[in-house]
Design an enzyme around this catalytic site. Sequence first.
Site, mmCIF file in Angstrom:
data_model
loop_
_atom_site.group_PDB
_atom_site.id
_atom_site.type_symbol
_atom_site.label_atom_id
_atom_site.label_comp_id
_atom_site.label_asym_id
_atom_site.label_seq_id
_atom_site.Cartn_x
_atom_site.Cartn_y
_atom_site.Cartn_z
ATOM 1 N N GLU A 171 0.763 -1.218 0.094
ATOM 2 C CA GLU A 171 -0.062 -0.003 0.032
ATOM 3 C C GLU A 171 0.717 1.291 -0.059
ATOM 4 O O GLU A 171 0.585 2.196 0.666
ATOM 5 C CB GLU A 171 -0.869 -0.166 1.276
ATOM 6 C CG GLU A 171 -1.833 -1.107 1.339
ATOM 7 C CD GLU A 171 -2.865 -1.518 2.312
ATOM 8 O OE1 GLU A 171 -2.722 -0.531 3.404
ATOM 9 O OE2 GLU A 171 -3.527 -2.320 2.471
ATOM 10 N N ASN A 213 2.029 -5.240 -2.994
ATOM 11 C CA ASN A 213 0.605 -5.488 -2.798
ATOM 12 C C ASN A 213 -0.267 -4.166 -2.509
ATOM 13 O O ASN A 213 0.171 -3.530 -1.825
ATOM 14 C CB ASN A 213 0.675 -6.334 -1.537
ATOM 15 C CG ASN A 213 -0.812 -7.030 -1.216
ATOM 16 O OD1 ASN A 213 -1.496 -7.666 -2.256
ATOM 17 N ND2 ASN A 213 -1.421 -6.766 -0.115
ATOM 18 N N HIS A 249 -10.644 -5.676 -2.263
ATOM 19 C CA HIS A 249 -11.648 -5.754 -1.423
ATOM 20 C C HIS A 249 -12.695 -5.002 -1.912
ATOM 21 O O HIS A 249 -12.779 -3.879 -2.355
ATOM 22 C CB HIS A 249 -11.201 -4.925 -0.209
ATOM 23 C CG HIS A 249 -10.174 -5.532 0.657
ATOM 24 N ND1 HIS A 249 -10.336 -6.532 1.407
ATOM 25 C CD2 HIS A 249 -8.706 -5.314 0.928
ATOM 26 C CE1 HIS A 249 -9.161 -7.028 1.994
ATOM 27 N NE2 HIS A 249 -8.213 -6.361 1.812
ATOM 28 N N GLU A 278 -6.302 -10.594 -1.371
ATOM 29 C CA GLU A 278 -7.193 -10.422 0.053
ATOM 30 C C GLU A 278 -8.613 -10.324 -0.202
ATOM 31 O O GLU A 278 -9.441 -9.410 0.217
ATOM 32 C CB GLU A 278 -6.795 -8.992 0.688
ATOM 33 C CG GLU A 278 -5.226 -9.011 0.979
ATOM 34 C CD GLU A 278 -4.836 -7.831 1.793
ATOM 35 O OE1 GLU A 278 -5.842 -6.918 2.073
ATOM 36 O OE2 GLU A 278 -3.550 -7.577 1.866
ATOM 37 N N ASP A 280 -12.403 -10.090 -0.646
ATOM 38 C CA ASP A 280 -13.443 -10.247 -0.003
ATOM 39 C C ASP A 280 -14.704 -9.259 -0.675
ATOM 40 O O ASP A 280 -13.936 -8.379 -1.119
ATOM 41 C CB ASP A 280 -13.309 -10.033 1.554
ATOM 42 C CG ASP A 280 -12.878 -8.637 2.070
ATOM 43 O OD1 ASP A 280 -12.883 -7.815 1.213
ATOM 44 O OD2 ASP A 280 -12.679 -8.479 3.058
HETATM 45 O O1 G2I Z 1 -7.799 -3.575 6.354
HETATM 46 C C1 G2I Z 1 -7.764 -4.804 5.718
HETATM 47 C C2 G2I Z 1 -6.682 -5.137 5.133
HETATM 48 C C3 G2I Z 1 -6.163 -4.409 4.075
HETATM 49 N N1 G2I Z 1 -5.038 -4.634 3.301
HETATM 50 C C4 G2I Z 1 -3.822 -5.018 4.312
HETATM 51 C C5 G2I Z 1 -4.240 -6.014 5.446
HETATM 52 O O2 G2I Z 1 -2.988 -6.150 6.510
HETATM 53 C C6 G2I Z 1 -5.482 -5.369 6.067
HETATM 54 O O3 G2I Z 1 -5.751 -6.089 7.041
HETATM 55 C C7 G2I Z 1 -6.531 -5.714 8.308
HETATM 56 C C8 G2I Z 1 -6.639 -7.151 9.246
HETATM 57 O O4 G2I Z 1 -7.846 -7.875 8.647
HETATM 58 C C9 G2I Z 1 -7.420 -6.349 10.599
HETATM 59 O O5 G2I Z 1 -7.456 -7.541 11.472
HETATM 60 O O6 G2I Z 1 -5.728 -5.024 8.787
HETATM 61 C C10 G2I Z 1 -6.338 -4.365 9.956
HETATM 62 C C11 G2I Z 1 -5.147 -3.181 10.638
HETATM 63 O O7 G2I Z 1 -4.606 -2.343 9.525
HETATM 64 C C12 G2I Z 1 -6.455 -5.434 11.217
HETATM 65 O O8 G2I Z 1 -7.087 -4.726 12.032
HETATM 66 C C13 G2I Z 1 -6.243 -4.837 13.372
HETATM 67 C C14 G2I Z 1 -7.071 -3.858 14.279
HETATM 68 O O9 G2I Z 1 -6.988 -2.424 13.654
HETATM 69 C C15 G2I Z 1 -6.495 -3.758 15.520
HETATM 70 O O10 G2I Z 1 -6.900 -3.153 16.431
HETATM 71 C C16 G2I Z 1 -6.206 -5.186 15.975
HETATM 72 O O11 G2I Z 1 -5.510 -5.397 17.275
HETATM 73 O O12 G2I Z 1 -6.414 -6.144 13.949
HETATM 74 C C17 G2I Z 1 -5.818 -6.241 14.796
HETATM 75 C C18 G2I Z 1 -5.464 -7.651 15.476
HETATM 76 O O13 G2I Z 1 -6.744 -8.221 15.724
#
Ligand code: G2I
Length: 464
Positions: A171, A213, A249, A278, A280
Amino acid sequence: MSSSAVRDRGSARVRPGRRAALISATVGTVAAGTVLALATAASAGTTLATSAAEKGRYFGTAVAANKLSDSTYVGILNREFNMVTPENEMKWDATEPSQGQFNYTSADRIVSHAQANGMRVRGHALAWHSQQPGWAQNLSGSALRSAMVNHVTQVATHYQGKIHSWDVVNEAFADGGNGARRDSNLQRTGNDWIEVAFRAARTADPGAKLCYNDYNTDGQNAKSNAVYAMVSDFKARGVPIDCVGFQSHFNSASPVPGDYQANLQRFANLGLDVQITELDIEGSGTAQATSYATVVKACLAVSRCTGISVWGIRDTDSWRASGTPLLFDGNGNKKAAYTATLDALNGGTTPPTTVPPTTTPPTTPPPGAGCTASLSLQTWTGGFVATVRVTAGSSGTNGWAATVTLPAGTAVTNAWNAQNSGTTGTVRFTNVGYNGRLTAGQSTEFGFQGAGTPPSGTPSCTAS
Ligand code: G2I
């Protein structure tokens, strides 16, 4: 192992899920303690992984380490997927919470689960403006640049040989119409930070495919044009890059673009792989199902689209759960989107569901030293994926070698979780670094893909 051999091992073609149902199978005990499970007919797959494998692709999902104790979750994971991406566990804040102090506990759990179940791993993500630990957020300039290079080097070295593809940089481009780089502390260290990260990753793990990515790059637009220009430049200058990940996404405000396939194709035409990383799609019912099918068909139509990963298993596992964007509902039931995805992978054919799998469970190896091996095959016209299960005898192993005899004219095109010597005739597969040591009775699996007629013999196994 040469780096080209390593890169072959990390190529697109993948094994089916460990519990692949073989539609038409015979099983014969060929030698004491050794079982051959042989599919006798090409067939439409009955899981995402097997169907994708028949098309030379992998099918993966994001996995959260803290869900690996959820039996419903793990049941679906092991049945349907052959690639995993740690959803958060390999990110900078997770792996280097204090500068120079690395913590791989959660990420290692996911990698171990993948290896134990014959799945491969997409590493995510080495360098990213988001989810940085606080100490890195507070750095700038050369201190941040050095910290970033050290991070990439340390993490990629820790997982060296275990990663199919790395999201080296995630990103890095801005949304909106001007195709600029995203402003971030990393960007402010100098425009070359991306290629520096890629070079460090290549040095640390020459066998992993190295990907850029991003999201909102799924169709042709100012952002994807900017990524395209960067990748073209990297290819022209020999900056090591092997793949571009399209996060994909989607929702009603950001639907699957009409030029999705064309956009994948133009990147592939630069001479690298493309991956859907990714996926969805928010929604429900037929509309959601149709969008999933569109994405799958686009990947299948682009020969260098090597695999698809969804961003979670059940709707309730999603980072945007309220949008019910995934293939399984909160109870783990298959949704219409699942069926559409599987059908699209199978080329529009619904696989027969009335034919029960006839694979006989492997016999228990007799007590004794050494090891035994069993082979299962998923075949289609002109090719096959073989999964070999190696089980240690009563002494355990420090290392093992399984030998498979191929018919004349058949060749191994790639192998994973083992190193092959030779590709035709009698091919010997030896353990790789992480799966040679087995305790008494413990099993591990490796796989290989072949072109031609599948082997009809039984692998022999020797332990060291
Ligand atoms: O946002 C969707 C994805 C976009 N592309 C990059 C990916 O890395 C991103 O994944 C998401 C995760 O699915 C989430 O799970 O990235 C988020 C953060 O940027 C993740 O969220 C985080 C929460 O913000 C935190 O508060 C939490 O502690 O997940 C953490 C673990 O559960």
